[in-house]
Motif scaffolding. Structure first.
Motif, PDB file in Angstrom:
ATOM      1  N   GLU A  15       0.879  -1.176   0.000  1.00  0.00           N
ATOM      2  CA  GLU A  15       0.000   0.000   0.000  1.00  0.00           C
ATOM      3  C   GLU A  15       0.911   1.219   0.000  1.00  0.00           C
ATOM      4  O   GLU A  15       1.780   1.350   0.867  1.00  0.00           O
ATOM      5  CB  GLU A  15      -0.889  -0.007   1.246  1.00  0.00           C
ATOM      6  CG  GLU A  15      -1.851  -1.179   1.236  1.00  0.00           C
ATOM      7  CD  GLU A  15      -2.942  -1.100   2.277  1.00  0.00           C
ATOM      8  OE1 GLU A  15      -2.790  -0.359   3.261  1.00  0.00           O
ATOM      9  OE2 GLU A  15      -3.943  -1.805   2.094  1.00  0.00           O
ATOM     10  N   ARG A  19       1.277  11.464   1.529  1.00  0.00           N
ATOM     11  CA  ARG A  19       0.826  12.471   2.508  1.00  0.00           C
ATOM     12  C   ARG A  19       1.244  13.869   2.075  1.00  0.00           C
ATOM     13  O   ARG A  19       2.414  14.088   1.753  1.00  0.00           O
ATOM     14  CB  ARG A  19       1.442  12.186   3.888  1.00  0.00           C
ATOM     15  CG  ARG A  19       1.062  10.837   4.452  1.00  0.00           C
ATOM     16  CD  ARG A  19       1.635  10.638   5.846  1.00  0.00           C
ATOM     17  NE  ARG A  19       1.450   9.263   6.288  1.00  0.00           N
ATOM     18  CZ  ARG A  19       0.375   8.806   6.913  1.00  0.00           C
ATOM     19  NH1 ARG A  19      -0.625   9.628   7.182  1.00  0.00           N
ATOM     20  NH2 ARG A  19       0.291   7.536   7.272  1.00  0.00           N
ATOM     21  N   SER A  25      -1.997   8.189  11.302  1.00  0.00           N
ATOM     22  CA  SER A  25      -0.985   7.346  11.949  1.00  0.00           C
ATOM     23  C   SER A  25       0.383   8.019  12.073  1.00  0.00           C
ATOM     24  O   SER A  25       1.098   7.796  13.047  1.00  0.00           O
ATOM     25  CB  SER A  25      -0.859   6.008  11.208  1.00  0.00           C
ATOM     26  OG  SER A  25      -0.281   6.199   9.935  1.00  0.00           O
ATOM     27  N   ASP A 100      -4.203  13.234   2.462  1.00  0.00           N
ATOM     28  CA  ASP A 100      -3.385  12.039   2.186  1.00  0.00           C
ATOM     29  C   ASP A 100      -4.250  10.997   1.482  1.00  0.00           C
ATOM     30  O   ASP A 100      -5.477  11.170   1.378  1.00  0.00           O
ATOM     31  CB  ASP A 100      -2.740  11.471   3.473  1.00  0.00           C
ATOM     32  CG  ASP A 100      -3.759  11.054   4.516  1.00  0.00           C
ATOM     33  OD1 ASP A 100      -4.893  10.724   4.150  1.00  0.00           O
ATOM     34  OD2 ASP A 100      -3.431  11.069   5.709  1.00  0.00           O
ATOM     35  N   LYS A 102      -4.218   6.563  -0.187  1.00  0.00           N
ATOM     36  CA  LYS A 102      -3.537   5.275  -0.383  1.00  0.00           C
ATOM     37  C   LYS A 102      -3.722   4.815  -1.819  1.00  0.00           C
ATOM     38  O   LYS A 102      -4.830   4.925  -2.364  1.00  0.00           O
ATOM     39  CB  LYS A 102      -4.161   4.256   0.587  1.00  0.00           C
ATOM     40  CG  LYS A 102      -3.518   2.909   0.633  1.00  0.00           C
ATOM     41  CD  LYS A 102      -4.182   1.844  -0.181  1.00  0.00           C
ATOM     42  CE  LYS A 102      -5.616   1.558   0.096  1.00  0.00           C
ATOM     43  NZ  LYS A 102      -6.179   0.503  -0.784  1.00  0.00           N
ATOM     44  N   THR A 126     -10.389   5.886   0.790  1.00  0.00           N
ATOM     45  CA  THR A 126      -8.932   5.683   0.718  1.00  0.00           C
ATOM     46  C   THR A 126      -8.163   7.021   0.705  1.00  0.00           C
ATOM     47  O   THR A 126      -6.952   7.025   0.486  1.00  0.00           O
ATOM     48  CB  THR A 126      -8.565   4.879  -0.544  1.00  0.00           C
ATOM     49  OG1 THR A 126      -9.029   5.600  -1.698  1.00  0.00           O
ATOM     50  CG2 THR A 126      -9.150   3.491  -0.543  1.00  0.00           C
ATOM     51  N   ARG A 128      -7.919  11.154   2.596  1.00  0.00           N
ATOM     52  CA  ARG A 128      -8.432  12.111   3.579  1.00  0.00           C
ATOM     53  C   ARG A 128      -8.713  13.412   2.841  1.00  0.00           C
ATOM     54  O   ARG A 128      -7.817  13.947   2.170  1.00  0.00           O
ATOM     55  CB  ARG A 128      -7.441  12.337   4.722  1.00  0.00           C
ATOM     56  CG  ARG A 128      -7.446  11.194   5.721  1.00  0.00           C
ATOM     57  CD  ARG A 128      -6.850  11.611   7.063  1.00  0.00           C
ATOM     58  NE  ARG A 128      -6.950  10.529   8.030  1.00  0.00           N
ATOM     59  CZ  ARG A 128      -5.968   9.644   8.244  1.00  0.00           C
ATOM     60  NH1 ARG A 128      -4.835   9.726   7.590  1.00  0.00           N
ATOM     61  NH2 ARG A 128      -6.126   8.690   9.129  1.00  0.00           N
TER      62      ARG A 128
HETATM   63  P1  TMP Z   1      -3.077   6.383   8.076  1.00  0.00           P
HETATM   64  O1  TMP Z   1      -2.876   7.788   8.585  1.00  0.00           O
HETATM   65  O2  TMP Z   1      -4.046   5.593   8.884  1.00  0.00           O
HETATM   66  O3  TMP Z   1      -1.765   5.668   7.884  1.00  0.00           O
HETATM   67  O4  TMP Z   1      -3.747   6.487   6.628  1.00  0.00           O
HETATM   68  C1  TMP Z   1      -3.171   7.265   5.598  1.00  0.00           C
HETATM   69  C2  TMP Z   1      -4.110   7.297   4.411  1.00  0.00           C
HETATM   70  O5  TMP Z   1      -4.165   6.046   3.771  1.00  0.00           O
HETATM   71  C3  TMP Z   1      -5.557   7.656   4.745  1.00  0.00           C
HETATM   72  O6  TMP Z   1      -6.077   8.461   3.691  1.00  0.00           O
HETATM   73  C4  TMP Z   1      -6.279   6.345   4.762  1.00  0.00           C
HETATM   74  C5  TMP Z   1      -5.508   5.528   3.743  1.00  0.00           C
HETATM   75  N1  TMP Z   1      -5.445   4.105   4.065  1.00  0.00           N
HETATM   76  C6  TMP Z   1      -6.260   3.212   3.390  1.00  0.00           C
HETATM   77  O7  TMP Z   1      -7.030   3.589   2.504  1.00  0.00           O
HETATM   78  N2  TMP Z   1      -6.173   1.883   3.701  1.00  0.00           N
HETATM   79  C7  TMP Z   1      -5.332   1.413   4.646  1.00  0.00           C
HETATM   80  O8  TMP Z   1      -5.284   0.188   4.889  1.00  0.00           O
HETATM   81  C8  TMP Z   1      -4.485   2.356   5.342  1.00  0.00           C
HETATM   82  C9  TMP Z   1      -3.521   1.880   6.411  1.00  0.00           C
HETATM   83  C10 TMP Z   1      -4.591   3.678   5.018  1.00  0.00           C
END
Ligand code: TMP
Length: 186
Positions: A15, A19, A25, A100, A102, A126, A128
Motif C-alpha cells: 500500500e 501524505r 498514523s 493524504d 492510499k 482511501t 483524507r
Molecule cells: P493512516 O494515517 O491511517 O496511515 O492512513 C493514511 C491514508 O491512507 C488515509 O487516507 C487512509 C488511507 N489508508 C487506506 O485507505 N487503507 C489502509 O489500509 C491504510 C492503512 C490507510
C-alpha cells in the motif's frame, strides 16, 4: 450509460501512502503535530498483510524481499507524484484539500511488455479530504472517529466533483452511530 474497462492485474503487495499534510498514523508514530503541512509529498510503504496489520516498511525491505523491483518502484513513485499533483488540483478546484491517500499498483502485460498500472479504487474511503475553508472531514475519518454524517459527506464530495447531480435522488440518510447500537448480552 456509464462504462468501465476492467483489466486484471497481478497486484503488488504494497500500500503506497501519499501524505501532503500530517494527520492520522504518522502523527502518532512520529509525534508530528496534527495538520502540519509537509514541505513535499511524503510516500510511505506498507506491506499488504492484514494478519500483520499492514506494517510500515522501507524501500530496502521491498527490494530485499522481492515484493517489487527497483524499476517498478521508480515507475510507481513517478506515477504517484503525477497522480498527487492531478488530484490536489482537481480537489482544490472544488474547495477540498487532499490531505493524504492510499494507492495500489499492479503488473500487467501490454503488447507483450511488462507494465505497472494504477489499480484498486480511489475514493473517500482511501483518501483524507478536508473542506478547504472549514477543514470539515469529508472522508472515512467520519466513520473511524464516529463523527456521523458519513453518507452526506461522501455525497457532498461527489456533488462538488459533478459526478452526482444536485437533483439526484440519492439523498442523505441517517446513519446509525455504532456507539448507539445495543449489543445483546451473551
Ligand atoms: P493512516 O494515517 O491511517 O496511515 O492512513 C493514511 C491514508 O491512507 C488515509 O487516507 C487512509 C488511507 N489508508 C487506506 O485507505 N487503507 C489502509 O489500509 C491504510 C492503512 C490507510
Amino acid at each position: 450509460m456509464r462504462e468501465q474497462i476492467i483489466k486484471l492485474v497481478e497486484i503488488i503487495p504494497i500500500e503506497f501512502i501519499v501524505r501532503n499534510v500530517a494527520t492520522g498514523s504518522i502523527t502518532k508514530r512520529l509525534g508530528i503535530e496534527d495538520g502540519t503541512v509537509l514541505k513535499e509529498p511524503l510516500i510511505e510503504y506498507c506491506l499488504k498483510d492484514d494478519k500483520l496489520g499492514d506494517p510500515l516498511i522501507s524501500e530496502e525491505h521491498i527490494l530485499v524481499f522481492d515484493w517489487a523491483s527497483k524499476t517498478e518502484i521508480d515507475k510507481v513513485k513517478k506515477m504517484i507524484l503525477r497522480i498527487n499533483d492531478f488530484m490536489i488540483g482537481m480537489f482544490r478546484g472544488v474547495g477540498i484539500k487532499l490531505i493524504d491517500f492510499k494507492l495500489e499498483f499492479g503488473r500487467i502485460k501490454i503488447d507483450g511488455k511488462n507494465e505497472v498500472i494504477l489499480a484498486d479504487e480511489i475514493s473517500p474511503d482511501t483518501c483524507r479530504l478536508w473542506d478547504s475553508i472549514t477543514e470539515k472531514k469529508l472522508d472515512k475519518d467520519r466513520f473511524r472517529k464516529d463523527l456521523g454524517d458519513l453518507i452526506p459527506a461522501y455525497t457532498e464530495v461527489a456533488k462538488r466533483l459533478g459526478i452526482l447531480h444536485e437533483q439526484s435522488n440519492v439523498s442523505a440518510v441517517n446513519v446509525t452511530k455504532l456507539s448507539s447500537v445495543k449489543r445483546k448480552k451473551k
